[in-house]
Design a protein around this motif. Sequence first.
Motif, PDB file in Angstrom:
ATOM      1  N   VAL A  60     -12.366  21.944  47.698  1.00 51.31           N
ATOM      2  CA  VAL A  60     -13.151  21.754  46.484  1.00 51.31           C
ATOM      3  C   VAL A  60     -14.370  22.652  46.617  1.00 51.31           C
ATOM      4  O   VAL A  60     -14.967  22.737  47.675  1.00 51.31           O
ATOM      5  CB  VAL A  60     -13.549  20.282  46.332  1.00 51.31           C
ATOM      6  N   GLY A  61     -14.706  23.312  45.556  1.00 51.80           N
ATOM      7  CA  GLY A  61     -15.802  24.279  45.586  1.00 51.80           C
ATOM      8  C   GLY A  61     -15.384  25.488  44.781  1.00 51.80           C
ATOM      9  O   GLY A  61     -14.379  25.455  44.073  1.00 51.80           O
ATOM     10  N   TYR A  68      -4.321  30.149  42.813  1.00 55.06           N
ATOM     11  CA  TYR A  68      -3.908  31.116  41.793  1.00 55.06           C
ATOM     12  C   TYR A  68      -3.743  32.509  42.378  1.00 55.06           C
ATOM     13  O   TYR A  68      -3.098  33.353  41.775  1.00 55.06           O
ATOM     14  CB  TYR A  68      -4.950  31.197  40.678  1.00 55.06           C
ATOM     15  N   TYR A  69      -4.379  32.771  43.502  1.00 55.28           N
ATOM     16  CA  TYR A  69      -4.509  34.142  43.954  1.00 55.28           C
ATOM     17  C   TYR A  69      -3.536  34.531  45.066  1.00 55.28           C
ATOM     18  O   TYR A  69      -3.061  35.647  45.106  1.00 55.28           O
ATOM     19  CB  TYR A  69      -5.947  34.405  44.425  1.00 55.28           C
ATOM     20  N   PHE A  70      -3.264  33.597  45.985  1.00 56.45           N
ATOM     21  CA  PHE A  70      -2.470  33.969  47.149  1.00 56.45           C
ATOM     22  C   PHE A  70      -0.988  33.683  46.936  1.00 56.45           C
ATOM     23  O   PHE A  70      -0.627  32.592  46.485  1.00 56.45           O
ATOM     24  CB  PHE A  70      -2.958  33.218  48.393  1.00 56.45           C
ATOM     25  N   ALA A  71      -0.179  34.661  47.273  1.00 52.86           N
ATOM     26  CA  ALA A  71       1.270  34.487  47.177  1.00 52.86           C
ATOM     27  C   ALA A  71       1.768  33.869  48.469  1.00 52.86           C
ATOM     28  O   ALA A  71       2.537  34.450  49.222  1.00 52.86           O
ATOM     29  CB  ALA A  71       1.949  35.830  46.904  1.00 52.86           C
ATOM     30  N   THR A  72       1.247  32.677  48.757  1.00 51.93           N
ATOM     31  CA  THR A  72       1.656  31.933  49.951  1.00 51.93           C
ATOM     32  C   THR A  72       1.832  30.479  49.530  1.00 51.93           C
ATOM     33  O   THR A  72       1.623  30.143  48.373  1.00 51.93           O
ATOM     34  CB  THR A  72       0.556  31.990  51.031  1.00 51.93           C
ATOM     35  N   GLY A  73       2.173  29.640  50.490  1.00 50.47           N
ATOM     36  CA  GLY A  73       2.184  28.228  50.181  1.00 50.47           C
ATOM     37  C   GLY A  73       0.769  27.740  49.976  1.00 50.47           C
ATOM     38  O   GLY A  73      -0.183  28.351  50.458  1.00 50.47           O
ATOM     39  N   ASN A  74       0.611  26.680  49.226  1.00 52.77           N
ATOM     40  CA  ASN A  74      -0.730  26.179  48.983  1.00 52.77           C
ATOM     41  C   ASN A  74      -0.731  24.685  48.719  1.00 52.77           C
ATOM     42  O   ASN A  74       0.193  24.144  48.127  1.00 52.77           O
ATOM     43  CB  ASN A  74      -1.356  26.892  47.787  1.00 52.77           C
ATOM     44  N   ILE A  75      -1.792  24.045  49.178  1.00 53.84           N
ATOM     45  CA  ILE A  75      -2.056  22.662  48.778  1.00 53.84           C
ATOM     46  C   ILE A  75      -3.532  22.582  48.440  1.00 53.84           C
ATOM     47  O   ILE A  75      -4.370  23.117  49.163  1.00 53.84           O
ATOM     48  CB  ILE A  75      -1.712  21.664  49.898  1.00 53.84           C
ATOM     49  N   GLN A  76      -3.834  21.952  47.341  1.00 52.12           N
ATOM     50  CA  GLN A  76      -5.236  21.739  46.980  1.00 52.12           C
ATOM     51  C   GLN A  76      -5.583  20.315  47.380  1.00 52.12           C
ATOM     52  O   GLN A  76      -4.866  19.376  47.052  1.00 52.12           O
ATOM     53  CB  GLN A  76      -5.445  21.951  45.479  1.00 52.12           C
ATOM     54  N   VAL A  77      -6.670  20.150  48.112  1.00 50.68           N
ATOM     55  CA  VAL A  77      -6.939  18.845  48.703  1.00 50.68           C
ATOM     56  C   VAL A  77      -8.271  18.283  48.245  1.00 50.68           C
ATOM     57  O   VAL A  77      -9.091  18.978  47.658  1.00 50.68           O
ATOM     58  CB  VAL A  77      -6.926  18.926  50.244  1.00 50.68           C
ATOM     59  N   ALA A  78      -8.462  17.007  48.570  1.00 49.46           N
ATOM     60  CA  ALA A  78      -9.707  16.331  48.212  1.00 49.46           C
ATOM     61  C   ALA A  78     -10.871  16.936  48.990  1.00 49.46           C
ATOM     62  O   ALA A  78     -10.693  17.570  50.028  1.00 49.46           O
ATOM     63  CB  ALA A  78      -9.586  14.840  48.520  1.00 49.46           C
ATOM     64  N   ASP A 106     -18.260  21.834  51.449  1.00 56.19           N
ATOM     65  CA  ASP A 106     -17.007  21.127  51.716  1.00 56.19           C
ATOM     66  C   ASP A 106     -16.855  20.814  53.201  1.00 56.19           C
ATOM     67  O   ASP A 106     -16.597  19.677  53.581  1.00 56.19           O
ATOM     68  CB  ASP A 106     -15.859  22.019  51.244  1.00 56.19           C
ATOM     69  N   LEU A 107     -17.057  21.820  54.036  1.00 59.88           N
ATOM     70  CA  LEU A 107     -16.774  21.649  55.463  1.00 59.88           C
ATOM     71  C   LEU A 107     -17.913  20.951  56.205  1.00 59.88           C
ATOM     72  O   LEU A 107     -17.688  20.060  57.009  1.00 59.88           O
ATOM     73  CB  LEU A 107     -16.482  23.012  56.094  1.00 59.88           C
ATOM     74  N   ALA A 108     -19.154  21.380  55.925  1.00 64.91           N
ATOM     75  CA  ALA A 108     -20.264  20.885  56.742  1.00 64.91           C
ATOM     76  C   ALA A 108     -20.842  19.577  56.213  1.00 64.91           C
ATOM     77  O   ALA A 108     -21.383  18.796  56.973  1.00 64.91           O
ATOM     78  CB  ALA A 108     -21.356  21.944  56.827  1.00 64.91           C
ATOM     79  N   ALA A 109     -20.723  19.346  54.905  1.00 70.22           N
ATOM     80  CA  ALA A 109     -21.310  18.117  54.363  1.00 70.22           C
ATOM     81  C   ALA A 109     -20.265  17.009  54.292  1.00 70.22           C
ATOM     82  O   ALA A 109     -20.068  16.257  55.233  1.00 70.22           O
ATOM     83  CB  ALA A 109     -21.920  18.387  52.989  1.00 70.22           C
TER      84      ALA A 109
END
Lengths: 474, 84
Positions: A60-61, A68-78, A106-109
């Motif tokens: 998130v951020g 939308y951009y990477f032609a790889t697998g993806n998961i959008q997470v909480a 997202d990562l530090a807070a």
Amino acid sequence: MAKLILEKPKGFCDSYERKPGDHGTTHYCPGCGHGNIHKLLAEAVEDLGIQDRTIIISPVGCSVFVYYYFATGNIQVAHGRAPAVATALKRANPHAIVVSYQGDGDLAAIGGNNILQAANRGEHITVIFVNNAIYGMTGGQLAPTSLLGMKTATTPYGRDLLNEGPPMKVVELLSSLDGPTYLERQAIMGNKYIARARKALRNALQCQIDGKGFSMVEILSACPSGWKVDPTDSYAWMEKNMLPHFQLGVTKDVRAEREPFFRTFKTLSAAEIVEQLDLAVPEPKHFPSKLQKTGYGDPSIKLAGFGGQGILSAGAMLANAGMEQGLQTSWIPSYGPEMRGGTAYCFVNLSERPIGSPTVSHPDVLMAFNRPSLEKFEPDVKPGGLLMYDSTIIDVKPKRGDIEILAVPATQMADDLGNTRMANTIMVGVYVAHTGIMSPAAIEQTLPLAIKRKNLVDANKKALRAGVDFAATL
Amino acid sequence: MSRILEEAITVVSAEHCKGCGLCVQACPQAVLALMSSFNSKGYHPAHYVGEGCTGCGMCFYACPEPAAITVYKKGAEYPDQEGR
């Protein structure tokens, strides 16, 4: 061999289906470091030959649209949970290259503990930590990494050491753990820095490819919109404000010492799972119901009282026995947060037919174990339904004339048997014997499933029989 | 039609460019500049002035937009287009 043409890397999708019209550009502001980091990552994914097995996790951020951009697998997470999801992805798919792409908010807070735990476990994942010292997407609020004196939407007078504390140094923090293998901080801040960031990112991915454990690159990145500077001034801003606090370079690298390691998991057979969870149930037997009245069939039952009265257990006795009898069964508890004394309700459906909804707002049977429950739910009982109440505790009488009413001095009877808390079992005994919905033997057989303390099972069997005997006197 | 380049060329896609100017700042040869005209989004896109590119690729990595800059180094096969 060096490439002769530097063009949009194959790691990107040809077209970004983000919104109608423009399928060619990212959503980032002009001069945003995310674009550079995306480019480095897409290029690395292509060059390392891992595109068909890479899963990038969008956080998130601002970088939420990574998918939308990477032609790889993806998961959008909480928010902040990328390391936890990455852990699951990697453990379920050990061959996949799992990249957790996260910003500083997202990562530090919010995700601070998630990243600590994943790093400490030495998960085989690669984390790209984009640090721009601000919450960009939400409008420039203070992040854990915001710099001292930095004016943000939430620190209009600047970050104060005594008030908000100093900016958090995440790679240094993680370096103190034994788990991580490779930790580095670099910056998108001009040609030579970008080249170093590119190398660091590839090292981190290679670390995962080699199976050597947790790798993370913190990349200082410009947010011209959030910092309110021109893109071309942003590098100078970083050099002046960020570099004095966030030292660049490798903070931990034990790739050479660490052998590739693999996680193996013991998988349990069905029989072992049953044994471990103590789910072994007696051989199913069929106890045909002998309904005393056709109206007693397929009941929706509401049990209501205080927490601690065994409301949920009483429901579980009925549900377990119902299953034993081959009925469609549902059981839903509903209770307050208190361990004792809060409200406790429980909905049970027993039916010959599939159950549409497990909730019961208009019960065929109401078992009220305290006065508030009687007063609250008496009006909801279906006409012709059955109302049972504990007449020891409840000092008022039901008012309705269109339903069958059974006053059961359950608590008094339980006290006579030596344990007040068995009032619930007595009520169940009265119910099954009075209606014939199921044989008391079915309840008796499944009692150990509902009564957690095995030494109380025999006493509850006595209570059940007391209820059955009481029903015979009605 | 394509040809093998004897000199490096940088191509900026005006429609992908957001005019941030980072490539102009990054170019060691100072052969990139922002145009005075606008693209359809209202940005002043960057462009290659036409000569002097060494194919170092600095602008490519400085550019945050994936498809905005393509660098053809010396010896690369270049797809010739009318009116570039």
